[in-house]
Scaffold this active site. Structure first.
Site, PDB file in Angstrom:
ATOM      1  NE  ARG A  84      -3.259   2.647   2.590  1.00  0.00           N
ATOM      2  CZ  ARG A  84      -3.317   3.467   3.636  1.00  0.00           C
ATOM      3  NH1 ARG A  84      -2.808   3.117   4.797  1.00  0.00           N
ATOM      4  NH2 ARG A  84      -3.882   4.639   3.533  1.00  0.00           N
ATOM      5  CG  HIS A 113      -1.308   8.988   3.405  1.00  0.00           C
ATOM      6  ND1 HIS A 113      -1.441   7.650   3.689  1.00  0.00           N
ATOM      7  CD2 HIS A 113      -0.945   9.557   4.575  1.00  0.00           C
ATOM      8  CE1 HIS A 113      -1.158   7.423   4.970  1.00  0.00           C
ATOM      9  NE2 HIS A 113      -0.846   8.576   5.527  1.00  0.00           N
ATOM     10  CD  GLU A 167      -5.130   7.713   9.902  1.00  0.00           C
ATOM     11  OE1 GLU A 167      -4.760   8.794  10.390  1.00  0.00           O
ATOM     12  OE2 GLU A 167      -4.689   6.618  10.279  1.00  0.00           O
ATOM     13  CG  ASN A 200      -5.246   3.587   8.588  1.00  0.00           C
ATOM     14  OD1 ASN A 200      -5.380   2.589   7.871  1.00  0.00           O
ATOM     15  ND2 ASN A 200      -4.920   4.770   8.113  1.00  0.00           N
ATOM     16  CE1 TYR A 243       0.017   2.879  13.514  1.00  0.00           C
ATOM     17  CE2 TYR A 243      -2.050   3.804  12.760  1.00  0.00           C
ATOM     18  CZ  TYR A 243      -0.750   3.433  12.513  1.00  0.00           C
ATOM     19  OH  TYR A 243      -0.207   3.599  11.263  1.00  0.00           O
ATOM     20  CD  GLU A 297      -1.722   4.129   8.087  1.00  0.00           C
ATOM     21  OE1 GLU A 297      -1.504   4.563   9.243  1.00  0.00           O
ATOM     22  OE2 GLU A 297      -1.897   4.865   7.109  1.00  0.00           O
TER      23      GLU A 297
HETATM   24  C1  GBH Z   1      -1.473   7.182  10.719  1.00  0.00           C
HETATM   25  O1  GBH Z   1      -2.251   8.016  11.469  1.00  0.00           O
HETATM   26  C2  GBH Z   1      -1.109   7.834   9.432  1.00  0.00           C
HETATM   27  O2  GBH Z   1      -1.966   7.428   8.396  1.00  0.00           O
HETATM   28  C3  GBH Z   1       0.320   7.612   9.042  1.00  0.00           C
HETATM   29  O3  GBH Z   1       0.670   8.455   8.000  1.00  0.00           O
HETATM   30  C4  GBH Z   1       1.194   7.775  10.250  1.00  0.00           C
HETATM   31  O4  GBH Z   1       2.554   7.726   9.937  1.00  0.00           O
HETATM   32  C5  GBH Z   1       0.844   6.692  11.213  1.00  0.00           C
HETATM   33  O5  GBH Z   1      -0.489   6.713  11.521  1.00  0.00           O
HETATM   34  C6  GBH Z   1       1.597   6.740  12.516  1.00  0.00           C
HETATM   35  O6  GBH Z   1       1.225   7.840  13.288  1.00  0.00           O
HETATM   36  O7  GBH Z   1      -3.843  14.110  19.372  1.00  0.00           O
HETATM   37  O8  GBH Z   1      -1.605  13.617  20.131  1.00  0.00           O
HETATM   38  O9  GBH Z   1      -3.446  12.263  20.855  1.00  0.00           O
HETATM   39  C7  GBH Z   1      -2.414   7.645  12.796  1.00  0.00           C
HETATM   40  C8  GBH Z   1      -3.532   8.399  13.376  1.00  0.00           C
HETATM   41  C9  GBH Z   1      -2.286   9.709  14.928  1.00  0.00           C
HETATM   42  C10 GBH Z   1      -4.614   9.165  15.216  1.00  0.00           C
HETATM   43  C11 GBH Z   1      -2.247  10.240  16.325  1.00  0.00           C
HETATM   44  C12 GBH Z   1      -4.533   9.651  16.601  1.00  0.00           C
HETATM   45  C13 GBH Z   1      -3.594  11.062  18.142  1.00  0.00           C
HETATM   46  C14 GBH Z   1      -2.581  12.110  18.401  1.00  0.00           C
HETATM   47  N1  GBH Z   1      -3.336   8.722  14.743  1.00  0.00           N
HETATM   48  N2  GBH Z   1      -3.548  10.659  16.761  1.00  0.00           N
HETATM   49  S1  GBH Z   1      -2.912  13.085  19.798  1.00  0.00           S
END
Ligand code: GBH
Length: 504
Positions: free
Chosen positions: A108, A152, A197, A338, A340, A406
C-alpha cells in the site's frame, strides 16, 4: 515507614479496583492461539508518498501543503521535512526489494497529487505519471499487489490557496485528479483507497492546526472539511463505478482511523460515553459512508443543540441533501481501518462554553498508565483493542470486507533488535487471528503493517520510527536494513499464521 507502607497498600488496592472495573484487560490473554489465516488472506506493508519519497521538486512536481508547512517555524518537532525523506523517489526499487524479502503479497503506497498535477488541476506532468508507472511495474513484476491511496494528506498548495478541503470546489478537483489516476493506472491496480484518515485532516489540518495546512477551526472548519471529504470520496467512488468498473474490475474503498474506546468505569454513563466516542471518532465518516448516508444521530443531536445554544443560526455540523445522502450511502467496496491503540472514556457534560469538536461529544478520554508505552505519546500497546474493534465494526457496520490498512508501533531509537515491535505485532496479529477463528469474522481479508520504512512522521519529524526496516537518515544513500521485527513479520506472513516455529 509503616505509614508509607500502608499508603502503598491502599494505592495498590485502589489500582486493582480501577483495573477490575474496566474488565477488558482481565479478559485479554497473552496466550498465543496457534492457527492459520484464510488461504487468500492479504499480507502487506504500507507507506505514504510525503513520508518516504523526497524528491520534493523533482521532475516538475508542484508544491504541496506539507512542503510549505514544514518550512514554517515550530511546525515540526525536529525542524525536519520530507524534502528527501527515504529518497524513495529515486530508490523505489530498494523498497520493492525489501517487500520481496518480507514476503508480503501487497504493497500500500500513496500517489502524490502534486507530481501528477503540479497545480492541483490542469496540466498533467508526464514524468510524475512515469514515476508511478515504474513503481507499479516493479511491484507487480515482483508478484506483489499494488494498493493505491489517492490522497494521503499532501494536497497541492495551489488548491489550498483556494480554500483546500473547506471549499466545496475541492470535490470536483479531487474527481478530476482521480479520473487521471484511474485512466493511467487502473488497468494495473485492483484496489484503490480514496482518502487516508479524513478525520486527521479535519481535526489536525483544519482543527488544531498541528498538521498542514495549519488552519485552526476545531468548532466549525473541522466539520466542513469532513463534509467535503465525504462528498469527494463518494463522487470518486461513483466515478469509478460509472466509468471504470466494467473495464477494470477493481475496487474502491477508504481508510478510516479508529481507536478502541473502553468505558472508564462500568457505570451506564461511561458505557454510553465510550459508544459516543466511537460515533464521534469513527461514525462521523463510517455511518454516512457505510450505513445511512447521514451523520450518526448522536452527533446530529448534540452538535445541533450546542450550536443553537451557542447562538449559531445553523448547526456547525453540515447537512447532506437527500440526493447527497443517496450518493454517500454505501459508497465503498471495502472498509480500510487504521488501528493503533485504545482510549478510556468518561462521560463529562462539557456544556456549551467551548465551541469545539472535542467538547461536542461530552466525553473525556485518557489512557491507562499501566499499558505499555511506545515512542508516541498517543500510542499505548493494547492488542485486545483490535479484536474488540473488529467485533464492534462487524456488529455496527455489517457486510463490508475489512482490510486493516495500517497497524504498527513506534520507538524513538530505530534499533534493529526492536523487541517491543515484535511483541506488538505478535499480539495484535494474534488478536486478529482470534477474531477470525474464534469470533467468526470472515470479513477480515487483509492486513498492512505500518510501516515498511522508518520515515517522516508528520509533526514528529524523524523522532518517531515505525519501520519494519531501518533507514539511515544521515547517509546520503539512505541505506536500509530489515529489523528483527521485519524478520518476525516475514515468518508470520510466510506461515500464514502462528505455529511454534514462527513465534519462537
Ligand atoms: C497514521 O495516522 C497515518 O496514516 C500515518 O501516515 C502515520 O505515519 C501513522 O499513523 C503513525 O502515526 O492528538 O496527540 O493524541 C495515525 C492516526 C495519529 C490518530 C495520532 C490519533 C492522536 C494524536 N493517529 N492521533 S494526539
Amino acid at each position: 515507614m509503616l505509614f508509607k507502607k500502608q499508603i502503598m497498600f491502599l494505592l495498590f488496592v485502589l489500582c486493582v479496583n480501577i483495573n477490575g472495573i474496566s474488565g477488558t484487560v482481565e479478559d485479554y490473554t497473552d496466550d498465543i492461539l496457534y492457527g492459520s489465516f484464510p488461504e487468500d488472506f492479504i499480507w502487506g506493508a504500507a507507506t505514504a508518498a510525503y513520508q518516504i519519497e523526497g524528491g520534493w521538486n523533482a521532475d516538475g512536481k508542484g508544491e504541496n501543503i506539507w512542503d510549505v508547512f514544514t518550512r514554517k517555524d515550530g511546525t515540526i518537532i525536529d525542524g525536519s521535512s520530507g524534502e528527501i525523506a527515504c529518497d524513495s523517489y529515486n530508490k523505489y526499487k530498494e523498497d520493492v526489494a525489501l517487500l520481496v524479502k518480507l514476503n508480503v503479497t501487497a504493497y500500500r503506497f500513496s500517489i502524490s497529487w502534486s507530481r501528477i498535477l503540479p497545480n492541483g488541476f490542469g496540466e498533467i506532468n508526464p514524468l510524475g505519471i512515469q514515476y508511478y508507472k515504474n513503481l507499479i511495474s516493479e511491484v507487480k513484476s515482483s508478484n506483489i499487489e499494488p494498493v493505491v491511496t489517492l490522497y494521503h494528506w499532501d494536497l497541492p498548495q495551489p488548491l489550498e490557496d483556494l480554500g483546500g478541503w473547506l471549499n466545496p470546489d475541492i470535490i470536483t478537483y479531487f474527481k478530476d485528479y482521480s479520473r487521471i489516476i484511474f485512466t493511467e493506472f487502473g488497468d494495473d491496480v485492483n484496489k484503490f483507497i480514496t482518502l487516508n484518515e479524513p478525520r486527521q485532516t479535519s481535526v489536525k489540518g483544519y482543527g488544531t492546526g498541528e498538521f498542514a495546512p495549519g488552519v485552526q477551526g476545531i468548532g466549525d472548519k473541522s466539520y466542513i472539511s469532513a463534509h467535503n471529504q465525504i462528498l469527494a470520496h463518494a463522487k470518486v467512488y461513483h466515478l469509478y463505478q460509472n466509468e471504470f468498473k466494467e473495464s477494470q474490475g477493481g475496487q474502491v474503498g477508504i481508510s478510516l482511523n479508529i481507536h478502541w474506546a473502553e468505558p472508564a468505569t462500568d457505570t451506564t454513563e461511561d458505557i454510553l460515553a465510550a459508544e459516543r466516542y466511537m460515533q464521534f471518532y469513527f461514525g462521523w465518516f463510517g455511518t454516512p459512508i457505510l450505513l445511512t448516508g447521514d451523520y450518526p444521530e448522536i452527533m446530529r443531536s448534540l452538535v445541533d443543540d450546542k450550536s443553537s445554544q451557542q447562538g449559531f443560526l445553523t448547526s456547525r455540523l453540515p447537512s447532506f441533501t437527500p440526493q447527497e445522502s443517496l450518493l454517500v450511502k454505501g459508497s465503498t467496496d471495502f472498509l480500510g481501518i487504521n488501528f493503533y491503540t485504545t482510549d478510556k472514556v468518561s462521560n463529562l457534560d462539557e456544556g456549551v462554553d467551548e465551541i469545539s469538536y472535542f467538547a461536542d461529544d461530552n466525553n473525556i478520554q485518557f489512557q491507562d498508565e499501566d499499558w505499555y508505552n511506545s515512542g508516541s505519546s498517543w500510542l499505548k500497546i493494547t492488542p485486545w483493542g483490535l479484536r474488540n474493534t473488529l467485533n464492534w465494526l462487524n456488529q455496527n457496520y455489517p457486510g463490508y470486507d475489512i482490510y486493516i490498512t495500517e497497524n504498527g508501533v513506534s520507538d524513538k531509537q530505530g534499533n534493529l533488535d526492536d523487541l517491543t515491535r515484535i511483541y506488538y505485532y505478535k499480539h495484535y496479529l494474534n488478536q486478529m487471528l482470534r477474531s477470525i477463528l474464534e469470533d467468526g469474522l470472515t470479513t477480515v481479508k487483509g492486513y498492512f503493517a505500518w510501516s515498511l520504512l522508518d520515515n517522516f512522521e508528520w509533526s514528529s519529524g524523524y523522532t518517531e520510527k515505525f519501520g519494519l526496516c531501518y533507514v539511515n537518515m544521515t547517509d546520503p544513500e539512505r541505506r536500509k536494513e530489515i529489523k528483527a521485527s521485519g524478520r518476525f513479520y516475514q515468518k508470520i506472513v510466510s506461515a500464514n499464521g502462528f505455529n511454534v516455529e514462527t513465534i519462537c
